[in-house]
Design a protein around this motif. Sequence first.
Motif, PDB file in Angstrom:
ATOM      1  N   ALA A 252      80.880 -33.165  19.403  1.00 55.26           N
ATOM      2  CA  ALA A 252      81.014 -33.998  20.600  1.00 55.26           C
ATOM      3  C   ALA A 252      79.755 -34.812  20.851  1.00 55.26           C
ATOM      4  N   LYS A 253      79.940 -36.057  21.234  1.00 56.02           N
ATOM      5  CA  LYS A 253      78.824 -36.947  21.532  1.00 56.02           C
ATOM      6  C   LYS A 253      78.289 -36.739  22.935  1.00 56.02           C
ATOM      7  N   TYR A 254      79.171 -36.262  23.846  1.00 55.38           N
ATOM      8  CA  TYR A 254      78.799 -36.085  25.246  1.00 55.38           C
ATOM      9  C   TYR A 254      79.185 -34.680  25.720  1.00 55.38           C
ATOM     10  N   ASP A 255      78.637 -34.315  26.862  1.00 55.31           N
ATOM     11  CA  ASP A 255      79.108 -33.134  27.587  1.00 55.31           C
ATOM     12  C   ASP A 255      80.236 -33.540  28.515  1.00 55.31           C
ATOM     13  N   PHE A 256      81.238 -32.682  28.638  1.00 51.68           N
ATOM     14  CA  PHE A 256      82.191 -32.884  29.723  1.00 51.68           C
ATOM     15  C   PHE A 256      81.554 -32.311  30.984  1.00 51.68           C
ATOM     16  N   VAL A 257      81.489 -33.142  32.026  1.00 51.10           N
ATOM     17  CA  VAL A 257      80.848 -32.750  33.283  1.00 51.10           C
ATOM     18  C   VAL A 257      81.894 -32.751  34.386  1.00 51.10           C
ATOM     19  N   LEU A 258      82.009 -31.649  35.099  1.00 48.49           N
ATOM     20  CA  LEU A 258      82.981 -31.541  36.185  1.00 48.49           C
ATOM     21  C   LEU A 258      82.665 -32.528  37.295  1.00 48.49           C
ATOM     22  N   SER A 259      83.698 -32.937  38.018  1.00 53.30           N
ATOM     23  CA  SER A 259      83.541 -33.905  39.096  1.00 53.30           C
ATOM     24  C   SER A 259      82.974 -33.242  40.348  1.00 53.30           C
ATOM     25  N   SER A 260      82.717 -34.047  41.366  1.00 58.82           N
ATOM     26  CA  SER A 260      82.130 -33.539  42.608  1.00 58.82           C
ATOM     27  C   SER A 260      83.080 -32.633  43.392  1.00 58.82           C
ATOM     28  N   SER A 261      84.371 -32.658  43.046  1.00 62.98           N
ATOM     29  CA  SER A 261      85.335 -31.821  43.758  1.00 62.98           C
ATOM     30  C   SER A 261      85.610 -30.510  43.033  1.00 62.98           C
ATOM     31  N   ALA A 262      84.892 -30.242  41.954  1.00 57.81           N
ATOM     32  CA  ALA A 262      85.129 -29.018  41.185  1.00 57.81           C
ATOM     33  C   ALA A 262      84.769 -27.786  42.006  1.00 57.81           C
ATOM     34  N   PRO A 263      85.452 -26.678  41.753  1.00 59.23           N
ATOM     35  CA  PRO A 263      85.073 -25.431  42.425  1.00 59.23           C
ATOM     36  C   PRO A 263      83.625 -25.069  42.105  1.00 59.23           C
ATOM     37  N   ALA A 264      82.983 -24.334  43.012  1.00 66.10           N
ATOM     38  CA  ALA A 264      81.589 -23.941  42.805  1.00 66.10           C
ATOM     39  C   ALA A 264      81.455 -23.116  41.525  1.00 66.10           C
ATOM     40  N   TYR A 265      80.368 -23.362  40.790  1.00 69.62           N
ATOM     41  CA  TYR A 265      80.138 -22.626  39.542  1.00 69.62           C
ATOM     42  C   TYR A 265      78.640 -22.502  39.301  1.00 69.62           C
ATOM     43  N   LEU A 266      78.248 -21.528  38.487  1.00 68.48           N
ATOM     44  CA  LEU A 266      76.856 -21.303  38.116  1.00 68.48           C
ATOM     45  C   LEU A 266      76.580 -21.935  36.756  1.00 68.48           C
ATOM     46  N   SER A 267      75.416 -22.572  36.619  1.00 68.79           N
ATOM     47  CA  SER A 267      75.067 -23.200  35.353  1.00 68.79           C
ATOM     48  C   SER A 267      73.560 -23.246  35.207  1.00 68.79           C
ATOM     49  N   GLU A 268      73.086 -23.051  33.989  1.00 67.15           N
ATOM     50  CA  GLU A 268      71.659 -23.172  33.700  1.00 67.15           C
ATOM     51  C   GLU A 268      71.295 -24.596  33.298  1.00 67.15           C
ATOM     52  N   ASP A 269      72.314 -25.447  33.118  1.00 68.50           N
ATOM     53  CA  ASP A 269      72.071 -26.816  32.676  1.00 68.50           C
ATOM     54  C   ASP A 269      71.681 -27.694  33.854  1.00 68.50           C
ATOM     55  N   THR A 270      70.929 -28.728  33.556  1.00 67.97           N
ATOM     56  CA  THR A 270      70.569 -29.732  34.553  1.00 67.97           C
ATOM     57  C   THR A 270      71.380 -30.990  34.299  1.00 67.97           C
ATOM     58  N   ILE A 271      72.072 -31.457  35.299  1.00 66.22           N
ATOM     59  CA  ILE A 271      72.889 -32.658  35.148  1.00 66.22           C
ATOM     60  C   ILE A 271      72.010 -33.888  35.321  1.00 66.22           C
ATOM     61  N   VAL A 272      72.033 -34.762  34.331  1.00 62.72           N
ATOM     62  CA  VAL A 272      71.295 -36.021  34.383  1.00 62.72           C
ATOM     63  C   VAL A 272      72.295 -37.147  34.583  1.00 62.72           C
ATOM     64  N   GLY A 273      72.065 -37.987  35.585  1.00 62.09           N
ATOM     65  CA  GLY A 273      72.989 -39.080  35.864  1.00 62.09           C
ATOM     66  C   GLY A 273      73.944 -38.722  36.978  1.00 62.09           C
ATOM     67  N   GLN A 274      74.790 -39.672  37.311  1.00 60.34           N
ATOM     68  CA  GLN A 274      75.723 -39.501  38.430  1.00 60.34           C
ATOM     69  C   GLN A 274      77.016 -38.863  37.947  1.00 60.34           C
TER      70      GLN A 274
END
Length: 382
Positions: A252-274
């Motif tokens: 995969a070239k990109y990560d799939f990133v959940l939208s702002s309405s996604a249920p709360a979740y825990l992640s160690e990743d830092t989201i870059v961009g909007q």
Amino acid sequence: MTTLDPYLVPLCGSDSGYSTAGDVLVNQTADGVDLNTIWGEVAQILQIFNNERSRLTALLSYSTTAIADAVPQSVSSDSFEQASEFGEPHAIREAPEALLMGYDFKDFDLASRMTWQFLRDASAEQVRSVITRALEADNKNTTTTILDRLFNPEERLSPENHRVFGLWTGTDGITPPPYLGKEFAPETSHYLASNAAVVDSGDIEDLIRQVTSKGYGRSAGSQLLILANPVEGEMIQTWRKGVESRTGGPVAKYDFVLSSSAPAYLSEDTIVGQIAPGEFGSLPVAGSYGPAWLIESEFVPVGYVAVVATGGPNSAINPVAFRQHTNPAYQGLRVIPGRDQRYPLQDSFFARGFGTGVRHRGAAAVLQVTTGSTYTAPTLRW
């Protein structure tokens, strides 16, 4: 001597003249709601329903009363040239690569028939449920017809004998026009086969590339959407950058990133961009893969995915035209009293006339998830 069915004897006031309230066999439902009130509600519901056409089809289509339009088939901008002391500057003009795009048109109808005995014993909610089912049937018909035009490469003829196109097929003798100096092969097609049993990141990246290479989905006011059934949508949501998107498949070239309405979740990743908004055009957005937002819909058949460039609800840059009759009285879903107009709820008709046709052949690309190498259109007319 022929004996008449007593229920078919004409209703009248006295021997002739106007019908009076006393002549009505049934004037309210079992729970006391006046039938004329319900009929008035039907007219109001249809007005709201026609103004708020299906949210999915509104993002894909553009309403028109034209039988055909000359539509430029690439997105390009004009350029200045260096001025000379004696020369005349070149003029801005309509793009020369415009193609005449025809739109078909058909009439559809559905009847509602309720006997006076049913109306006498039914509740208002039971009567309203008949109207609701008619609205659902119309929504299904318009949505599947628009999706069928998007997913089906078959060329058709309009009633006026104009060619009604699908997306680029590479088989109709028409080559996509150049974009920013890039030329396209005559066999360029926007109907792809995955050559694999499951969808992978390479498939979606190919679809995005097909659309953006023609100039769509790049400018402000235009958004790339991935339309998928939840079956494929769940697969897309698992993709991570630098990881195989399926066993033995492309990375995969990109990560799939959940939208702002996604249920709360825990992640160690830092989201870059909007991140993608929770909804777009009143439809829920699951998240984003690269520049495209994922919208899941049960209307999209299992085993098919589309990437579409949209300008928003009813935008002129949307790929599909939704043709309506030139007479406003025949536009939208209409309800027509039946044979006895004094009691329209007993026998009424729902009718809509519309047609479709692709306007921008490069503004979408579709994929069939199949182990084969040839695209086959889905059957969408349920």
